[in-house]
Enzyme design. Structure first.
Site, short mmCIF file in Angstrom:
data_model
loop_
_atom_site.label_atom_id
_atom_site.label_comp_id
_atom_site.label_asym_id
_atom_site.label_seq_id
_atom_site.Cartn_x
_atom_site.Cartn_y
_atom_site.Cartn_z
N SER A 17 34.60 -6.12 -10.23
CA SER A 17 35.06 -5.45 -11.45
C SER A 17 34.24 -5.92 -12.64
CB SER A 17 36.53 -5.82 -11.66
OG SER A 17 36.94 -5.49 -12.97
N TYR A 30 42.99 -12.38 -12.92
CA TYR A 30 42.48 -11.26 -12.11
C TYR A 30 40.96 -11.27 -12.08
CZ TYR A 30 40.88 -6.55 -11.03
OH TYR A 30 40.19 -5.49 -10.50
N LYS A 78 38.01 -11.99 -8.99
CA LYS A 78 36.89 -11.11 -8.64
C LYS A 78 35.58 -11.90 -8.67
CE LYS A 78 39.04 -7.33 -7.74
NZ LYS A 78 39.06 -6.81 -6.37
N PHE A 104 33.20 -0.34 -13.58
CA PHE A 104 33.65 -0.29 -14.97
C PHE A 104 34.99 0.48 -15.02
CE2 PHE A 104 30.68 -2.58 -17.75
CZ PHE A 104 29.94 -3.18 -16.75
N ASN A 105 35.25 1.31 -16.02
CA ASN A 105 36.60 1.88 -16.18
C ASN A 105 36.77 3.13 -15.34
OD1 ASN A 105 36.00 0.17 -18.61
ND2 ASN A 105 38.14 0.61 -18.95
N ALA A 128 41.26 -3.95 -0.80
CA ALA A 128 42.65 -4.38 -0.91
C ALA A 128 42.77 -5.56 -1.87
CB ALA A 128 43.18 -4.78 0.47
N ALA A 129 43.57 -5.40 -2.90
CA ALA A 129 43.77 -6.48 -3.87
C ALA A 129 44.87 -6.09 -4.83
CB ALA A 129 42.48 -6.75 -4.65
N SER A 137 51.71 -1.80 -0.10
CA SER A 137 52.44 -2.32 -1.26
C SER A 137 52.23 -1.40 -2.46
CB SER A 137 51.98 -3.74 -1.59
OG SER A 137 50.58 -3.78 -1.76
N ARG A 191 34.12 1.97 -24.28
CA ARG A 191 34.14 1.63 -22.85
C ARG A 191 33.24 2.59 -22.07
NH1 ARG A 191 35.80 -2.11 -24.74
NH2 ARG A 191 37.72 -3.28 -24.46
N TYR A 225 44.34 4.16 -4.54
CA TYR A 225 43.70 5.19 -5.38
C TYR A 225 42.19 5.28 -5.08
CZ TYR A 225 41.58 6.73 -9.87
OH TYR A 225 40.81 7.31 -10.85
N GLY A 269 49.91 1.49 -1.72
CA GLY A 269 49.19 2.60 -1.09
C GLY A 269 50.12 3.74 -0.69
N1 LIG Z 1 41.28 0.98 -10.70
C1 LIG Z 1 40.37 0.34 -11.44
O1 LIG Z 1 40.16 0.70 -12.60
C2 LIG Z 1 39.57 -0.79 -10.86
C3 LIG Z 1 38.53 -1.35 -11.64
C4 LIG Z 1 37.78 -2.41 -11.10
C5 LIG Z 1 38.05 -2.88 -9.82
N2 LIG Z 1 39.07 -2.32 -9.10
C6 LIG Z 1 39.34 -2.86 -7.76
O2 LIG Z 1 39.30 -1.78 -6.83
C7 LIG Z 1 40.18 -2.06 -5.74
C8 LIG Z 1 41.09 -0.87 -5.51
O3 LIG Z 1 41.80 -0.60 -6.71
P1 LIG Z 1 42.76 0.66 -6.87
O4 LIG Z 1 42.69 1.06 -8.29
O5 LIG Z 1 42.49 1.66 -5.82
O6 LIG Z 1 44.17 -0.03 -6.66
P2 LIG Z 1 45.39 0.40 -5.71
O7 LIG Z 1 46.51 -0.55 -6.01
O8 LIG Z 1 45.66 1.85 -5.79
O9 LIG Z 1 44.78 0.09 -4.27
C9 LIG Z 1 44.82 -1.15 -3.65
C10 LIG Z 1 45.36 -0.92 -2.26
O10 LIG Z 1 45.34 -2.16 -1.53
C11 LIG Z 1 46.58 -2.33 -0.88
N3 LIG Z 1 46.75 -3.78 -0.78
C12 LIG Z 1 46.92 -4.67 -1.79
N4 LIG Z 1 46.95 -5.92 -1.30
C13 LIG Z 1 46.76 -5.82 0.05
C14 LIG Z 1 46.64 -6.76 1.10
N5 LIG Z 1 46.75 -8.09 0.86
N6 LIG Z 1 46.43 -6.31 2.35
C15 LIG Z 1 46.32 -4.97 2.60
N7 LIG Z 1 46.41 -4.03 1.64
C16 LIG Z 1 46.62 -4.46 0.37
C17 LIG Z 1 47.60 -1.61 -1.73
O11 LIG Z 1 48.72 -1.16 -0.98
C18 LIG Z 1 46.80 -0.44 -2.26
O12 LIG Z 1 46.89 0.69 -1.41
C19 LIG Z 1 40.89 -3.35 -6.09
O13 LIG Z 1 40.22 -4.41 -5.44
C20 LIG Z 1 40.72 -3.45 -7.59
O14 LIG Z 1 40.77 -4.78 -8.03
C21 LIG Z 1 39.83 -1.30 -9.59
#
Ligand SMILES: NC(=O)c1ccc[n+]([C@@H]2O[C@H](COP(=O)([O-])OP(=O)(O)OC[C@H]3O[C@@H](n4cnc5c(N)ncnc54)[C@H](O)[C@@H]3O)[C@@H](O)[C@H]2O)c1
Length: 325
Positions: free
Chosen positions: A117, A141, A145, A169-170, A74-75, A34, A217, A11, A36
């Protein structure tokens, strides 16, 4: 410069890939798919399917594409899942980061941006959370981070890598409907999900010490967040001697609080479904208020959020309708 975006089909990653490409940066994405969706990536951006835990693959990708900077998103990101599966979260989030940093150091890459985060802060009792507010994460989680930031800074010092950790943030909204978050883990999609099931949205606790009693928030539009990554990448790229800029850790928020009740009212207006909400008991661990100080991002990155909460809700609703019609 060529930037590798890990989690680039996710995302936020796809928004970052798009913002950086539109700004003229050369990017490629790595994602294990996983969570994406390859179709989210702008046309022409190479996507390597693979994991941040695969050191050999990472070395090859960094060398073959002559990568000069990495944006690591990626996480795994689900708080509840991390409580149930802490070892998996430590292995994947921290193990993947360590493997990537080894590959980055080995390849001589000197610029690294890390997705952190606001979860690193836990539940601080302050009006505005600054980067100096003590960190006390409340889930595995959030711990991955915070420990991830420590690891990024330590590896930066050891190997002469300039680093930026962005504490989001959010996050909400979408730059285009097809880029919307398809998961139902954050409050906006959770409310859409309830409405789609013909159920009343829920508020967990309306007796907090906040103006309307519901939690407050700081919501940030994902397109603004993507621009913050571009600003971080540009800051790193502008350093004349790579490895000399050091590390920066910065909040990415709007610096404005919105209560859950205000958000639900807005969602009712945007969706045309303003049914009464259900008030349920507080959930353990919810902070009454979590709002960023956005000052450091403005001074250090020259970045300030431009989009408001209505734009977030409207764009998220368009995306939801596309994916759930
Ligand atoms: N969405 C939020 O509100 C938010 C807030 C704070 C931090 N984050 C951080 O932002 C980052 C992206 O979040 P997002 O919301 O886009 O999540 P998401 O799950 O949509 O994107 C994560 C992407 O990483 C890929 N992925 C996961 N583990 C992997 C690995 N080991 N190797 C390769 N690819 C891998 C997944 O397939 C996915 O496409 C993350 O690190 C998340 O912790 C997100």
């Amino acid at each position: 410069m060529t930037w590798l975006i890990t989690g680039g089909a996710g995302y936020i990653g796809a928004h970052v890939a798009r913002a950086m490409t539109e700004a003229g940066e050369r990017v490629l994405a790595l994602d294990d798919l996983s969570a994406g969706v390859p179709a989210r990536l702008p046309e022409g951006i190479p996507l390597v399917q693979g994991s941040s835990l695969d050191g050999e693959l990472l070395k090859r990708v960094l060398a073959e594409h002559a990568v000069t900077g990495v944006v690591h998103l990626a996480a795994r990101k689900q708080v509840g899942e991390s409580v149930a599966q802490p070892t998996r979260y430590y292995q994947e989030n921290l193990g993947g980061l360590a493997t990537l940093l080894d590959a980055v150091a080995g390849a001589g890459v000197r610029r690294f941006v890390f997705s952190s985060s606001a979860a690193v802060y836990g539940n601080p009792d302050v009006d505005l959370i600054t980067e100096d507010t003590p960190c006390a994460p409340m889930s595995p989680y959030g711990e991955t981070k915070l420990a991830g930031e420590w690891l990024v800074r330590a590896a930066g010092r050891a190997h002469g890598i300039d680093t930026v950790c962005l504490r989001y943030f959010n996050v909400a909204g979408a730059a285009a409907p097809e880029l919307a978050d398809t998961g139902v883990f954050n409050v906006v999609p959770m409310v859409f999900d309830r409405l789609t099931r013909d159920e009343a949205p829920r508020i967990f606790g309306d007796d907090y010490p906040t103006p309307d009693g519901t939690c407050v928030r700081d919501y940030i539009h994902v397109a603004d967040l993507a621009e913050a990554h571009l600003a971080a990448a540009r800051r790193l790229a502008s350093s004349e001697t790579p490895g000399s800029a050091g590390d920066l850790t910065v909040n990415i928020g709007r610096g404005e609080g919105v209560s859950v009740r205000e958000l639900l009212t807005l969602i009712g207006e945007v969706t045309g479904d303003g049914r009464p909400v259900l008030v349920e008991p507080r959930r353990p661990g919810d902070a009454p208020r979590a709002v960023a100080s956005a000052a450091l991002a403005a001074t250090e990155l020259g970045w300030t959020a431009r989009r408001g909460v209505r734009e977030m809700v409207e764009s998220a609703w368009q995306g939801w309708q596309l994916h759930h019609a």
